[in-house]
Design a protein around this motif. Structure first.
Motif, PDB file in Angstrom:
ATOM      1  N   MET A 446      28.700 -96.983  11.845  1.00 37.81           N
ATOM      2  CA  MET A 446      27.679 -96.232  12.564  1.00 37.81           C
ATOM      3  C   MET A 446      26.318 -96.832  12.240  1.00 37.81           C
ATOM      4  SD  MET A 446      28.874 -92.227  12.215  1.00 37.81           S
ATOM      5  CE  MET A 446      27.723 -91.676  13.489  1.00 37.81           C
ATOM      6  N   GLN A 450      22.430 -93.551  14.687  1.00 39.85           N
ATOM      7  CA  GLN A 450      23.519 -92.602  14.933  1.00 39.85           C
ATOM      8  C   GLN A 450      23.670 -91.620  13.772  1.00 39.85           C
ATOM      9  OE1 GLN A 450      26.551 -95.551  15.582  1.00 39.85           O
ATOM     10  NE2 GLN A 450      26.451 -95.345  17.821  1.00 39.85           N
ATOM     11  N   SER A 518      29.332 -84.598  18.492  1.00 45.50           N
ATOM     12  CA  SER A 518      29.772 -85.580  19.482  1.00 45.50           C
ATOM     13  C   SER A 518      29.349 -86.997  19.143  1.00 45.50           C
ATOM     14  CB  SER A 518      29.239 -85.196  20.861  1.00 45.50           C
ATOM     15  OG  SER A 518      27.819 -85.096  20.840  1.00 45.50           O
ATOM     16  N   VAL A 519      28.268 -87.177  18.397  1.00 46.04           N
ATOM     17  CA  VAL A 519      27.800 -88.523  18.094  1.00 46.04           C
ATOM     18  C   VAL A 519      28.838 -89.317  17.295  1.00 46.04           C
ATOM     19  CG1 VAL A 519      26.625 -87.916  15.932  1.00 46.04           C
ATOM     20  CG2 VAL A 519      25.815 -89.862  17.284  1.00 46.04           C
ATOM     21  N   ARG A 521      31.832 -89.664  17.924  1.00 45.48           N
ATOM     22  CA  ARG A 521      32.717 -90.391  18.832  1.00 45.48           C
ATOM     23  C   ARG A 521      32.243 -91.820  19.062  1.00 45.48           C
ATOM     24  NH1 ARG A 521      32.708 -85.600  23.312  1.00 45.48           N
ATOM     25  NH2 ARG A 521      33.994 -84.083  22.188  1.00 45.48           N
ATOM     26  N   GLN A 522      30.975 -92.094  18.763  1.00 47.13           N
ATOM     27  CA  GLN A 522      30.422 -93.420  18.989  1.00 47.13           C
ATOM     28  C   GLN A 522      30.763 -94.398  17.875  1.00 47.13           C
ATOM     29  OE1 GLN A 522      26.182 -92.933  19.645  1.00 47.13           O
ATOM     30  NE2 GLN A 522      26.498 -91.128  20.944  1.00 47.13           N
ATOM     31  N   THR A 524      32.505 -97.067  15.616  1.00 46.35           N
ATOM     32  CA  THR A 524      33.344 -98.198  16.005  1.00 46.35           C
ATOM     33  C   THR A 524      34.028 -98.811  14.782  1.00 46.35           C
ATOM     34  OG1 THR A 524      31.471 -99.726  15.810  1.00 46.35           O
ATOM     35  CG2 THR A 524      31.869 -98.724  17.979  1.00 46.35           C
TER      36      THR A 524
END
Length: 558
Positions: A446, A450, A518-519, A521-522, A524
């Motif tokens: 992140m 984020q 929800s952030v 979900r970003q 990786t």
């Protein structure tokens, strides 16, 4: 979508003789113009064989202590006595994320308890995939565990009830892993029961558990079945869908039967359903819902909270001429612990497995120098929350970590901390009860931006303040406007850099945006690791003596 191979299975499923159970009734029923059918439903039981702790909200409905398999069984049996044309169904997560007395035996005790209760069908949920499709198949078909053998010296016969999953197929063959639906015969009418699994399951279970499976859109999948069922003369369709949302109100004795402002994924999916569908039993988000007509769709939608605290009683009057539902009523019944005596056969089952589990459950893994509380201070930190966040960071950065760059920060949702720990010896059973959901740790990349957005989300849609490790500190201001409440964010003493990428650990529930974050979900470059309760237990053993968390990582400023 339903593949060609799956369609062939559907045709076979509606062939004569496919019904699992015979039609009840006698000569008087053959002259009736309608058939009264009772659907008893639950969801998200999660192997809660023993009554859940009534000191927490997860063991009550409002102020009423509720749940426990011994009491659920008595409610189901009592309701079934009112109508011989009854079905008992579940909308998923019968197993998975279970307390130790079930989990240690790979949830065989829960399957056996549901057999005793007479469960008919289970629409498979995401947690049923926690140990992969092969183990889930064993739950259906029976047989001893492939590694640990037979528990308690006897065999395991599997589920007497049927697993249904219309939207989960094998990648190599396109075949559904379980039948997509079942046809249940009643006097003069047939009812289709369709199983629908959470499409997002691969995002919240370990990758290995779903790597050979496809999870397809729920609405597309069920809509493809409707013409097949109608061609077979089926007009009454019940969907067991493991997807939910939020009812927008705190759960109590009144709201348990509310349909006030339902929102979320399930609502969006059901709005896309063919209106020929009559009833949708939902799950996943542990909401209680009683909607005779959800959002003007003409579809009845229910939810029965979680862990057996509620059983939904749906009464349908079905025309024998048209095969359509002509009237219906819904009632979410609270499973109180004072209405009936515990069911003796369920008590015997729990005691049997409890005796076998006792040596592991009672094994001492450490000592608490003082009580480890899950009660938050004024700024949102709890003593136990600090320790859990430290444990999750340690597990993904400390001794033995060999899966890429180590994590530098972790976050734990307050609602996932389900029990406190008393001062003195800490048993494995106590540690397990703190995090009983079998969530797995997800470590991911992140950016600093984020992470800052995540901290701000605590005050703009997130559900509760996130618990954080000693590596992270920040200031929060109650008077600052939303979106600017967090400042001076530091990781290992260094100010957060918006452009830098950091390794972050959370449980899979949060990683999928759970509790409104929800952030996350970003994130990786994800690595799915061990079960969170295992990480916590290992950390307790590593420390030996566990002191209360300092609750000093969040500072309040004007």
């Amino acid at each position: 979508m339903v593949t060609a191979a799956a369609s062939a299975l559907l045709v076979a499923a509606v062939a004569p003789g496919a019904s699992a159970k015979p039609k009840p009734g006698g000569p008087a029923e053959t002259k009736a113009k309608t058939t009264e059918v009772q659907i008893l439903a639950l969801n998200d039981f999660h192997g809660q064989l023993r009554p859940p702790d009534s000191t927490s909200s997860g063991g009550r409905i409002g102020t009423t202590p509720a749940g426990g398999a011994e009491y659920l069984a008595q409610y189901v049996r009592s309701l079934e006595e009112t109508n011989p044309n009854s079905l008992f169904v579940s909308a998923g997560d019968v197993i998975g994320a279970t307390p130790l007395v079930s989990a240690i035996f790979h949830d065989e005790p829960t399957i056996e308890a549901m057999n005793l209760m007479g469960l008919d069908y289970n629409g498979v949920g995401n947690h049923e995939f926690d140990e992969g499709p092969e183990e889930l198949t064993r739950m259906q078909e029976g047989g001893c565990h492939p590694v640990e053998g037979c528990f308690g010296g006897d065999g395991f016969e599997g589920a007497d009830f049927e697993f249904l999953a219309a939207n989960v197929t094998y990648k190599d063959s396109g075949e559904t892993i379980f039948p997509p639906f079942a046809i249940h015969e009643f006097p003069g009418v047939d009812v289709a029961v369709v199983g629908m699994t959470l499409e997002g399951t691969p995002n919240i279970v370990t990758a290995a558990a779903t790597e050979n499976l496809e999870f397809q859109d729920e609405a597309d999948s069920v809509n493809a079945l409707v013409p097949v069922l109608k061609k077979a003369g089926i007009e009454t369709i019940v969907v067991l869908m493991h997807e939910g949302g939020s009812a927008g109100a705190s759960l109590n004795e009144t709201t348990v039967n509310s349909c006030a402002n339902p929102t979320g994924a399930a609502v969006d999916v059901i709005k896309r359903f063919n209106p020929e569908i009559d009833l949708v039993v939902t799950g996943h988000t542990n909401w209680a819902l009683n909607c005779p007509n959800l959002a003007g769709t003409g579809i009845m939608v229910t939810g029965a909270a979680s862990v057996g605290r509620v059983v939904t009683d749906v009464d349908l009057t079905i025309s024998r001429a048209t095969k359509e539902v002509v009237s219906a009523s819904i009632n979410n019944v609270i499973v109180e612990r004072t209405e009936f005596a515990p069911a003796a056969d369920i008590t015997e089952l729990i005691n049997h497995y409890g005796e076998i589990a006792a040596p592991i459950e009672n094994r001492v893994i450490g000592t608490a120098s003082a009580a480890l509380s899950r009660t938050n201070n004024a700024y949102g930190e709890s003593s136990l929350g600090d320790i859990i966040a430290d444990a999750q960071l340690w597990a993904t950065s400390g001794p033995g970590w060999s899966h890429g760059a180590p994590a530098v920060v972790s976050f734990m949702n307050s609602g996932g901390i389900r029990a406190a720990i008393d001062a003195g010896p800490i048993t494995y059973g106590e540690a397990f009860s703190v995090q009983p959901f079998a969530n797995v740790l997800v470590t991911m990349d992140m950016t600093g931006t984020q992470i800052d957005d995540l901290l701000e989300q605590q005050f703009s849609g997130g559900n509760g303040v996130l618990q954080i490790p000693a590596s992270l500190t920040y200031d929060r201001s109650e008077s600052a406007p939303t979106g600017s409440k967090v400042s001076n964010v530091r990781i290992n003493g260094v100010l957060l850099d918006p452009a830098t990428t950091y390794r972050v650990t959370v449980n899979n529930f949060l990683a999928d945006g759970g509790d409104g974050y929800s952030v996350l979900r970003q994130g990786t470059n994800r690595f799915v690791g061990e079960i969170d309760s295992d990480a916590f237990s290992r950390y307790v053993e590593f420390l030996g003596t566990v002191d209360p968390g300092p609750q000093n990582r969040i500072t309040s400023i004007p």
